[in-house]
Design a protein around this motif. Structure first.
Motif, PDB file in Angstrom:
ATOM      1  N   ASP A  37       0.596   3.456   9.840  1.00 57.41           N
ATOM      2  CA  ASP A  37       0.300   2.022   9.790  1.00 57.41           C
ATOM      3  C   ASP A  37      -1.202   1.760   9.805  1.00 57.41           C
ATOM      4  O   ASP A  37      -1.675   0.884  10.531  1.00 57.41           O
ATOM      5  N   ILE A  38      -1.932   2.525   8.983  1.00 56.10           N
ATOM      6  CA  ILE A  38      -3.394   2.385   9.008  1.00 56.10           C
ATOM      7  C   ILE A  38      -3.940   1.975   7.637  1.00 56.10           C
ATOM      8  O   ILE A  38      -5.135   1.962   7.427  1.00 56.10           O
ATOM      9  N   GLU A  39      -3.039   1.651   6.713  1.00 56.41           N
ATOM     10  CA  GLU A  39      -3.506   1.312   5.358  1.00 56.41           C
ATOM     11  C   GLU A  39      -4.012  -0.129   5.299  1.00 56.41           C
ATOM     12  O   GLU A  39      -4.906  -0.462   4.543  1.00 56.41           O
ATOM     13  N   ILE A  40      -3.403  -0.994   6.112  1.00 58.06           N
ATOM     14  CA  ILE A  40      -3.855  -2.388   6.205  1.00 58.06           C
ATOM     15  C   ILE A  40      -4.528  -2.535   7.569  1.00 58.06           C
ATOM     16  O   ILE A  40      -3.913  -2.203   8.591  1.00 58.06           O
ATOM     17  N   ASP A  41      -5.775  -3.014   7.581  1.00 56.20           N
ATOM     18  CA  ASP A  41      -6.518  -3.068   8.845  1.00 56.20           C
ATOM     19  C   ASP A  41      -6.082  -4.293   9.659  1.00 56.20           C
ATOM     20  O   ASP A  41      -6.696  -5.359   9.591  1.00 56.20           O
ATOM     21  N   LEU A  42      -5.032  -4.098  10.429  1.00 56.15           N
ATOM     22  CA  LEU A  42      -4.470  -5.227  11.173  1.00 56.15           C
ATOM     23  C   LEU A  42      -5.354  -5.669  12.337  1.00 56.15           C
ATOM     24  O   LEU A  42      -5.304  -6.829  12.750  1.00 56.15           O
ATOM     25  N   ASP A  43      -6.174  -4.750  12.857  1.00 49.04           N
ATOM     26  CA  ASP A  43      -7.091  -5.164  13.931  1.00 49.04           C
ATOM     27  C   ASP A  43      -8.085  -6.179  13.385  1.00 49.04           C
ATOM     28  O   ASP A  43      -8.365  -7.206  14.016  1.00 49.04           O
ATOM     29  N   THR A  86       0.841  -1.204   0.000  1.00 51.25           N
ATOM     30  CA  THR A  86       0.000   0.000   0.000  1.00 51.25           C
ATOM     31  C   THR A  86       0.872   1.248   0.000  1.00 51.25           C
ATOM     32  O   THR A  86       1.853   1.340   0.741  1.00 51.25           O
ATOM     33  N   THR A  87       0.501   2.223  -0.833  1.00 52.00           N
ATOM     34  CA  THR A  87       1.263   3.477  -0.932  1.00 52.00           C
ATOM     35  C   THR A  87       0.295   4.645  -1.098  1.00 52.00           C
ATOM     36  O   THR A  87       0.526   5.539  -1.899  1.00 52.00           O
ATOM     37  N   THR A  88      -0.805   4.644  -0.344  1.00 50.21           N
ATOM     38  CA  THR A  88      -1.860   5.631  -0.608  1.00 50.21           C
ATOM     39  C   THR A  88      -1.826   6.848   0.312  1.00 50.21           C
ATOM     40  O   THR A  88      -2.375   7.881  -0.032  1.00 50.21           O
ATOM     41  N   GLY A  89      -1.250   6.715   1.501  1.00 51.78           N
ATOM     42  CA  GLY A  89      -1.373   7.789   2.496  1.00 51.78           C
ATOM     43  C   GLY A  89      -2.790   7.860   3.045  1.00 51.78           C
ATOM     44  O   GLY A  89      -3.138   8.797   3.758  1.00 51.78           O
ATOM     45  N   ASN A  90      -3.613   6.869   2.726  1.00 50.40           N
ATOM     46  CA  ASN A  90      -5.005   6.831   3.182  1.00 50.40           C
ATOM     47  C   ASN A  90      -5.163   5.696   4.189  1.00 50.40           C
ATOM     48  O   ASN A  90      -4.212   4.964   4.458  1.00 50.40           O
ATOM     49  N   ARG A  91      -6.363   5.519   4.723  1.00 47.60           N
ATOM     50  CA  ARG A  91      -6.571   4.455   5.709  1.00 47.60           C
ATOM     51  C   ARG A  91      -7.497   3.371   5.139  1.00 47.60           C
ATOM     52  O   ARG A  91      -8.212   3.581   4.163  1.00 47.60           O
ATOM     53  N   ASP A  92      -7.463   2.190   5.763  1.00 43.79           N
ATOM     54  CA  ASP A  92      -8.402   1.103   5.445  1.00 43.79           C
ATOM     55  C   ASP A  92      -8.416   0.749   3.965  1.00 43.79           C
ATOM     56  O   ASP A  92      -9.473   0.656   3.341  1.00 43.79           O
ATOM     57  N   VAL A  93      -7.257   0.581   3.400  1.00 42.47           N
ATOM     58  CA  VAL A  93      -7.152   0.274   1.971  1.00 42.47           C
ATOM     59  C   VAL A  93      -7.290  -1.236   1.769  1.00 42.47           C
ATOM     60  O   VAL A  93      -7.899  -1.702   0.818  1.00 42.47           O
ATOM     61  N   ILE A  94      -6.729  -2.005   2.701  1.00 43.51           N
ATOM     62  CA  ILE A  94      -6.925  -3.461   2.677  1.00 43.51           C
ATOM     63  C   ILE A  94      -7.626  -3.834   3.983  1.00 43.51           C
ATOM     64  O   ILE A  94      -7.091  -3.596   5.071  1.00 43.51           O
ATOM     65  N   VAL A  95      -8.844  -4.364   3.852  1.00 43.94           N
ATOM     66  CA  VAL A  95      -9.684  -4.605   5.036  1.00 43.94           C
ATOM     67  C   VAL A  95     -10.240  -6.037   5.015  1.00 43.94           C
ATOM     68  O   VAL A  95      -9.907  -6.830   4.130  1.00 43.94           O
ATOM     69  N   GLU A  96     -11.097  -6.310   5.968  1.00 40.99           N
ATOM     70  CA  GLU A  96     -11.565  -7.680   6.191  1.00 40.99           C
ATOM     71  C   GLU A  96     -12.056  -8.383   4.922  1.00 40.99           C
ATOM     72  O   GLU A  96     -11.684  -9.529   4.653  1.00 40.99           O
ATOM     73  N   GLU A  97     -12.904  -7.682   4.146  1.00 39.28           N
ATOM     74  CA  GLU A  97     -13.471  -8.351   2.952  1.00 39.28           C
ATOM     75  C   GLU A  97     -12.359  -8.780   1.985  1.00 39.28           C
ATOM     76  O   GLU A  97     -12.528  -9.726   1.222  1.00 39.28           O
TER      77      GLU A  97
END
Ligand code: NAI
Length: 429
Positions: free
Chosen positions: A306-312, A277-288
């Motif tokens: 560290d918010i681009e991939i939803d690790l939670d 991920t290189t977006t500077g955005n959040r939640d780019v890769i999520v559960e679905e």
């Protein structure tokens, strides 16, 4: 300098002497490949432009940054520095910096959230007249918690896209109360650092961390901005099949015309081998997306936070979680698929255990701009109102010319006639 509760690195390390020696060795190597900073340093040592100034810095404290810190200190400033990411500091470099009489370094690798912000506060306690940020944490902390210092601050400089985004949002809200240069946005920074630097160092860090090849892999690059372009180009250069995801139509089209596959993350999730991920955005890769991924995929982020991939969400899905390799955390799902996260989803080219950040030559350019921006604030600070400012083009060109000269590259200049022609409007067919 002010005494603060959070101690400098020199009071936190056990084997201080050997750390300092190793840190110095890393810095000496970097310095040999930083002709721009060497040039600027000579000028600063001779002119002492920062005499009496206090510069606060929150950056990735490794060897290249250390050369910038020293360059400012040798120009007469008192410099207090800390990290801008809990995992990117090299303790030995931080310790070597802390030996300089004009420098106090609080940066330490592996700090928790409280320590991270305590170190930021320790830097601010030096009552800066200039701030130099990578991600805007210093500017934010000063405005939120120490507004009384703002009157004494001439200005600041910001290194990265995410920091500039945050600053512009703050400026739009009328909340930014001193001038800050958007160093990230200059050609000499983002066409090299974001593109080549992030491209080369992210791929190198992932390859070294995993010992896996790029050739033949489906590499999903999320975001086709400056960083994404670099990552995509270098991955394709190593024979990967590159897939781009985007939300901006022109950038999606650009990626398509470069020959990459462009598709939504929903589709890419099913076929990707590596996701970056290189977006500077959040939640780019999520559960679905996790639900659709193949066994064994690699997940990494090169964006600032560290918010681009939803690790939670990934943690919630996982039946088991273990360290598969140094710097690789395997999340094993109930159906047996293993999704491997590199460097805890923090920016992979700096936070993986083997990461060294961008190549030295690239950071020489970025930090050359930082150095002349600090000089500009001191020479002409009054000319800049509170808010975000583009770096003056002459400064960007000054750094390009130093670099070209160092590389032994000669280039043309406009003739008088050409200059007149380019400035005219009345020469038609
Ligand atoms: P940019 O703004 O040029 O590119 C970001 C791209 O991501 C844009 O094209 C945007 O449309 C796209 N995007 C946003 N949300 C998306 C989503 N949900 N899905 C797909 N695409 C999406 O920014 P740049 O300069 O490429 O920087 C990106 C990030 O990398 C920032 O956080 C920046 O601070 C960081 N950075 C990291 C470096 C490193 O050493 N790892 C070096 C330089 C920047």
């Amino acid at each position: 300098m002010t005494d603060t509760e959070y101690p400098p690195i020199s009071e936190q390390l056990d084997d201080l002497e050997s750390a300092r020696t190793e840190g110095r060795r890393k810095m000496d190597w970097a310095a040999q490949h930083m002709p721009i900073l060497e040039h600027v340093r000579e000028e600063f040592v001779a002119n002492q432009p920062f005499e009496g100034e206090r510069i606060a810095m929150a950056m990735h404290v490794e060897a290249k940054t250390a050369i910038l810190v020293e360059t400012l200190a040798e120009g007469g400033a008192e410099v207090a520095v800390t990290g801008c990411n809990p995992l990117s500091t090299h303790d030995d470099v931080s310790a070597a910096l802390d030996t300089h009489e004009n420098i106090t370094s609080y940066a330490k690798r592996g700090v928790d959230d409280d320590e991270y912000y305590d170190a930021i506060e320790a830097v601010i306690a030096h009552e800066p007249t200039i701030t130099v940020d990578d991600g805007m944490d210093l500017v934010a902390a000063i405005h939120e918690d120490y507004p009384e210092l703002i009157d004494g601050i001439i200005g600041g400089a910001e290194e990265t896209t995410t920091g500039v985004h945050r600053l512009r949002a703050m400026d739009d809200d009328g909340a930014l109360e001193y001038p800050v240069f958007a160093v990230n946005d200059t050609p000499m920074k983002r066409l090299f650092d974001n593109v080549h630097g992030t491209g080369e160092s992210s791929l190198a860090s992932i390859a070294m961390t995993t010992n896996l090849s790029w050739a033949g892999k489906n590499v999903v690059v999320a975001g086709y901005g400056y960083c994404g372009k670099g990552v995509a180009k270098k991955a394709a250069g190593q024979n990967a099949n590159v897939i781009v995801t985007e939300v901006e139509p022109r950038r999606a089209l650009e990626a398509h015309m470069e020959g990459y596959d462009v598709m939504p993350m929903d589709e890419a999730a099913e076929i990707g081998d590596v996701f970056l991920t290189t977006t500077g955005n959040r939640d780019v890769i999520v559960e679905e997306h996790f639900e659709k991924m193949q066994d064994g995929v690699l997940l990494a982020n090169a964006g600032h936070f560290d918010i681009e991939i939803d690790l939670d969400a990934l943690d919630d899905l996982a039946a088991d979680r273990y360290e598969a390799r140094d710097g690789v955390e395997a999340y094993e799902l109930a159906d047996g698929r293993r999704l491997n996260v590199i460097a805890e989803g923090r920016l992979v080219n700096l936070a993986a255990p083997v990461s060294l950040g961008h190549p030295v030559e690239v950071m020489d350019q970025s930090f050359g701009i930082q150095a002349v921006c600090v000089r500009e604030l001191l020479e002409n600070g009054d000319a800049y109102d509170a808010g975000v400012h583009d770096v003056p083009d002459e400064l960007d060109k000054e750094i390009a010319e130093i670099k070209l000269e160092a590389e032994g590259v000669d280039f043309d200049s406009l003739t008088e006639t050409q200059r007149d022609y380019m400035g005219s409007w009345d020469h038609g067919t």
